[in-house]
Each structure stands twice: as C-alpha cells, then as structure tokens.
Design an enzyme around this catalytic site. Structure first.
Site, mmCIF file in Angstrom:
data_model
loop_
_atom_site.group_PDB
_atom_site.id
_atom_site.type_symbol
_atom_site.label_atom_id
_atom_site.label_comp_id
_atom_site.label_asym_id
_atom_site.label_seq_id
_atom_site.Cartn_x
_atom_site.Cartn_y
_atom_site.Cartn_z
ATOM 1 N N ASP A 94 -17.116 15.782 106.748
ATOM 2 C CA ASP A 94 -16.462 14.635 106.125
ATOM 3 C C ASP A 94 -15.696 15.108 104.897
ATOM 4 O OD1 ASP A 94 -15.780 11.957 106.051
ATOM 5 O OD2 ASP A 94 -17.411 11.433 104.698
ATOM 6 N N GLU B 140 -15.781 -0.098 95.713
ATOM 7 C CA GLU B 140 -14.542 -0.347 94.978
ATOM 8 C C GLU B 140 -14.230 -1.837 94.881
ATOM 9 O OE1 GLU B 140 -11.450 2.713 96.494
ATOM 10 O OE2 GLU B 140 -13.078 2.627 97.963
ATOM 11 N N GLU C 28 -17.465 2.727 104.718
ATOM 12 C CA GLU C 28 -16.313 3.494 104.282
ATOM 13 C C GLU C 28 -15.281 3.510 105.407
ATOM 14 O OE1 GLU C 28 -17.981 6.538 100.871
ATOM 15 O OE2 GLU C 28 -17.441 7.370 102.830
ATOM 16 N N HIS D 36 -9.247 6.201 96.416
ATOM 17 C CA HIS D 36 -10.706 6.036 96.437
ATOM 18 C C HIS D 36 -11.350 6.983 95.427
ATOM 19 C CE1 HIS D 36 -14.803 5.603 97.981
ATOM 20 N NE2 HIS D 36 -14.863 6.915 98.102
ATOM 21 N N ARG E 56 -25.385 3.605 98.562
ATOM 22 C CA ARG E 56 -24.847 3.978 97.248
ATOM 23 C C ARG E 56 -25.926 4.228 96.197
ATOM 24 N NH1 ARG E 56 -19.943 5.767 98.680
ATOM 25 N NH2 ARG E 56 -18.619 4.122 99.550
ATOM 26 N N GLN F 74 -27.425 7.520 96.988
ATOM 27 C CA GLN F 74 -26.424 8.539 96.697
ATOM 28 C C GLN F 74 -26.357 8.860 95.206
ATOM 29 O OE1 GLN F 74 -22.543 7.464 98.144
ATOM 30 N NE2 GLN F 74 -21.572 9.374 97.514
ATOM 31 N N LYS G 72 -26.114 9.505 103.402
ATOM 32 C CA LYS G 72 -25.038 9.555 104.390
ATOM 33 C C LYS G 72 -25.515 9.890 105.801
ATOM 34 C CE LYS G 72 -21.265 9.340 101.622
ATOM 35 N NZ LYS G 72 -20.083 8.481 101.810
ATOM 36 N N THR H 17 -23.200 7.127 111.284
ATOM 37 C CA THR H 17 -21.737 7.132 111.234
ATOM 38 C C THR H 17 -21.274 6.507 112.543
ATOM 39 O OG1 THR H 17 -21.682 9.172 109.925
ATOM 40 C CG2 THR H 17 -19.655 8.542 111.054
ATOM 41 N N GLU I 78 -12.495 5.005 107.324
ATOM 42 C CA GLU I 78 -11.981 6.358 107.523
ATOM 43 C C GLU I 78 -11.342 6.491 108.903
ATOM 44 O OE1 GLU I 78 -14.448 9.665 106.531
ATOM 45 O OE2 GLU I 78 -15.749 8.506 105.183
ATOM 46 N N ASP J 275 -18.146 5.610 107.771
ATOM 47 C CA ASP J 275 -19.172 6.487 107.218
ATOM 48 C C ASP J 275 -20.091 5.645 106.328
ATOM 49 O OD1 ASP J 275 -20.519 8.869 106.683
ATOM 50 O OD2 ASP J 275 -19.339 9.242 104.882
#
Length: 443
Positions: free
Chosen positions: A141, A388, A213, A148, A251, A254, A267, A271, A215, A247
């Site tokens: 990844d 975000e 996420e 971002h 948070r 993380q 993570k 996915t 992607e 993904d």
C-alpha cells in the site's frame, strides 16, 4: 506500440455490441471496457470461471471457447482463462492480452457472426457471486495522495504536515494479502490496543474509530526476477489493470501502534477490492499528462520518462457512498460522502510506483496488488476518509436522515465507485466496491 497507452479499434467511439445493455450510455461495462472477474452462479458449487463483463451480462469464457471457433494463437492465449487461471493469463504478457481483447471486441460487436454461438454463454451479473479475480500473492500500500497526506499531517504536525521525503520517495508499506476480500465482504470490527491521551497505559478492546480509505489498486501482470529492476520504460507493460480498493483502517489502534515501524493491526484485518479488473488497455483513452506543481522538485531520473510526463496520469472520477443500517431498513438510497479524481489526487503515477517498488531488486509477480493510498482531492468535500471529513473526529457529519458520523458504526455499508469519461471516448466504470461493518466479536 504499447496497448496500455495507445488507442486502437477496440476504443472506437462508434463501436456497439449485440448485448443491448452495453449500449445504454450509463453502464460501467460498454464493449470498450471488457474487464475480467472470477465468478460463478450464486448459490451453486460450480467451478469458479473467468468472465468478462459486457453491459449487465458476463461472458463465461470457458463456455465461449467451446462454443466458437478460434485460431491457434487465440486458443493458446485463451487457455489459462478457460482453466479459470487469470494469473497464468497475465504472465503471458501484453501481446496475448491485446489478442484476447481484440478477439472479444470483434465477437461482441453488433453484427458479429459469433452472436448466435456466444449468446447462450452470457449470464446476468445479478445472478453471480464473485471471488477475488486472481491470486494475490503480495500487497503493498502506497501513500500517493498528497492532499490526504497534507490534511492528515496537519492533524498531527500543523507546522510541518509533509515530511521531507514525501516529494522525493513514493512512500509505501507491505500490507497483508490474506485478508483481502472482494466486494460484498463483511468486515468484523477489529480488536486492538488503544491509549487515551490522559491514560498511563493502553487498553485492549474493539476499535472505536473505524474508517474507510478510498483507493485504487494496481494489478501486476508481468513481474521481474529477484535482483532485477523494472524501469520506467518497462513499467507500463508490467501493469495489467486496476480495481477499486478500500483499505479499512482502525484509526485509534493506528495512532498508538504506528511508531516506529508503521501500521500493523490497524490495517491488516481487511481490505476490499472490486471484482472486475479494468485493464490498462481499456483505460488508454483517459490518459493525461503528469505534471508537478510549480516549485516542487521533479522526480529523480529513475522515476522519470518522457512517456510518463506525456500520459502517466489517468482520469478516474472516484466517489464514496454510505448506507447505514437505518437507511437500509427504511430502503433509503445510499448517500455520497465525497468525490475526487485519481489524476488530481495522486502525487505519483502507476508506472512510478512499479519502478520504485523494484528499484532495489524486489521481485513482483503476476497478481501482486499495489494500493495507491487514499485519493483525496484538495477541497474538504473531496476527502477520501472519515478521518479527514470529520477533522479527526471533531466535526460530525450529518446525513440526510439525521444520523451523524465521525467514524463508521456497526451495520454501515461503504460503497466505492469509479468512472472514466473523456471527449471522444465512451465512458466506462469499475462497478462497485462494497463492504459492510459487523460488530466486534464478544470476549
């Protein structure tokens, strides 16, 4: 000429199919697309088959090969697809990819003599269940989304959001291939360690800040031997196609674990990718020049080429939608949370990611998956994650039915969509990438 970047008869704006639904202008799968998936009739134990999307139908390639006549070259190129092995087909390389694409395009074109033989080989996509389109041996990844990276960086380092290496190195980390699932995947809320700012020690429990996420995923077609490199001139031909990629990210887990070696449990739990691989050849009409903002450093020579500058970017319009459990129960439509564009969001191109990944001699293999990283646009409503959109959980998002979200709740469904359009080209898309959050396991 490289079929990944040059136009030919398969892209013809006037091309129509005898499959009527491929011509309606709204489908993601006109005859100019022809993406690959691995599927079977839902609820059966039939073998998984490689299929090609055309309108709202899917062409079963194993059945199609038996039903129609082929040249020796076509038969050899199609053989891995008949066996249900997309990886083996990808290793055959761009010449065979193009041969099959041209053959399918001619066979599915309106007025084709193959219609009578191939029509019984079609299956409605609504009647299918999907597996991963290919075997994914490795997953990397990247972190190409500069908006971002800047927005998230400001949450933690307001005065220095981008680290010094960002504009020089395509940042990436090795992900977990075993937990990659296909659209329709249910995602169990992960457990992990978290630490509150006012606590002396961490605690173990369910993630409270679950995120998506937005992607894209790049699928490697032909790889390289260990110790060798794929340079910029070769990188384009190494790419087979692209998928949508979510993904999922914990948070709060993380934030506690990511230093010093980056994300791990935050993570590796899931996915999700879309089932159809849209080939790089199909995306040729949507190429754009790759440029850097004025004042930014230019890529080092091993990440630069005239071809990449001329057409390294790809115009893919992306969007994220949410369907909460309450919305589903009331049969309300999913709500769009944000939208962005790959060409505007990514600081590095697909070919640069391949070249950099192999710069030290790492061997890529057919089916390897490279995530782009979160593809957020510059505006607040173009963010590709809830981290975000909610400004780190400080600003709840209010949905049309009155529900609010800072991060995902159990029962939430997240849908990613992607579509390409350009003057002089037939618009095409990727289908959906959908996943639904389940509660954490008790105990």
């Amino acid at each position: 000429m490289n079929p990944n970047t040059h136009l030919d008869a398969t892209h013809d704006l006037a091309l129509c199919s005898w499959v009527a639904s491929a011509n309606d202008g709204a489908t993601d799968f006109p005859i100019q697309n022809l993406p690959y998936a691995r599927a079977r009739r839902a609820g059966t134990d039939e073998p998984w088959r490689i299929m090609v999307a055309i309108g709202d139908q899917a062409l079963d390639l194993a059945a199609a090969v038996l039903a129609a006549e082929h040249t020796d070259a076509q038969t050899a190129a199609l053989a891995p697809l008949v066996q249900g092995d997309l990886n083996a087909f990808m290793t055959r390389g761009p010449a065979d990819w193009q041969l099959v694409r041209e053959s399918l395009s001619r066979a599915l074109t309106m007025g084709s003599p193959a219609e009578r033989a191939l029509a019984p080989c079609l299956i409605a996509q609504s009647a299918l269940e999907f597996a991963l389109p290919c075997t994914i041996g490795d997953y990397t990844d990247f972190y190409t989304g500069i908006h971002h990276a800047t927005t998230v960086g400001k949450l933690f380092r307001p005065d220095n959001p981008l680290l010094p290496n960002y504009q020089w190195v395509p940042i990436g980390y090795h992900g977990r291939a075993s937990s990659i699932g296909v659209s329709g995947q249910t995602v169990r809320r992960p457990m992990g360690q978290t630490k509150a700012p006012d606590s002396d020690s961490p605690q173990f429990g369910p993630c409270k800040r679950l995120d998506f996420e937005l992607e894209l995923g790049l699928v490697i077609g032909t790889g390289n031997a260990l110790g060798e490199r794929i340079d910029m001139a070769q990188a384009e031909a190494a790419l087979f196609g692209m998928v949508l990629l979510n993904d999922w990210s914990a948070r709060d887990v993380q934030a506690w674990e990511y230093q010093p070696l980056g994300p791990f449990l935050s993570k590796n739990f899931a996915t999700t990718i879309s089932p159809w691989i849209v080939t790089m050849a199909a995306l040729a009409p949507f190429r754009l020049p790759f440029t850097r903002p004025a004042g930014d450093p230019q890529p080092l020579p091993y990440l630069d080429s005239a071809a990449n500058r001329a057409a390294g970017a790809i115009d893919v319009q992306l969007s994220v939608w949410i369907e909460t459990a309450q919305m589903s129960a009331s049969k309300a439509s999913a709500v769009r949370l944000s939208s962005s564009n790959f060409s505007e969001a990514a600081y590095w191109t697909a070919t640069q990611l391949v070249a950099h990944h192999t710069a030290g001699g790492c061997n890529l293999q057919a089916g390897d998956l490279l995530g782009t990283g979160t593809l957020s646009g510059p505006a607040p409503d173009q963010a590709g994650s809830l981290l975000e959109l909610s400004m780190g959980g400080k600003t709840p998002i209010t949905l049309p039915n009155g529900e609010q979200r800072t991060f995902l709740a159990d029962g939430d469904g997240v849908i990613l969509k992607g579509r390409c359009s350009a003057v002089g080209a037939v618009a095409l898309g990727f289908g959906e990438c959908r996943g639904t959050v389940l509660p954490a396991l008790a105990g």
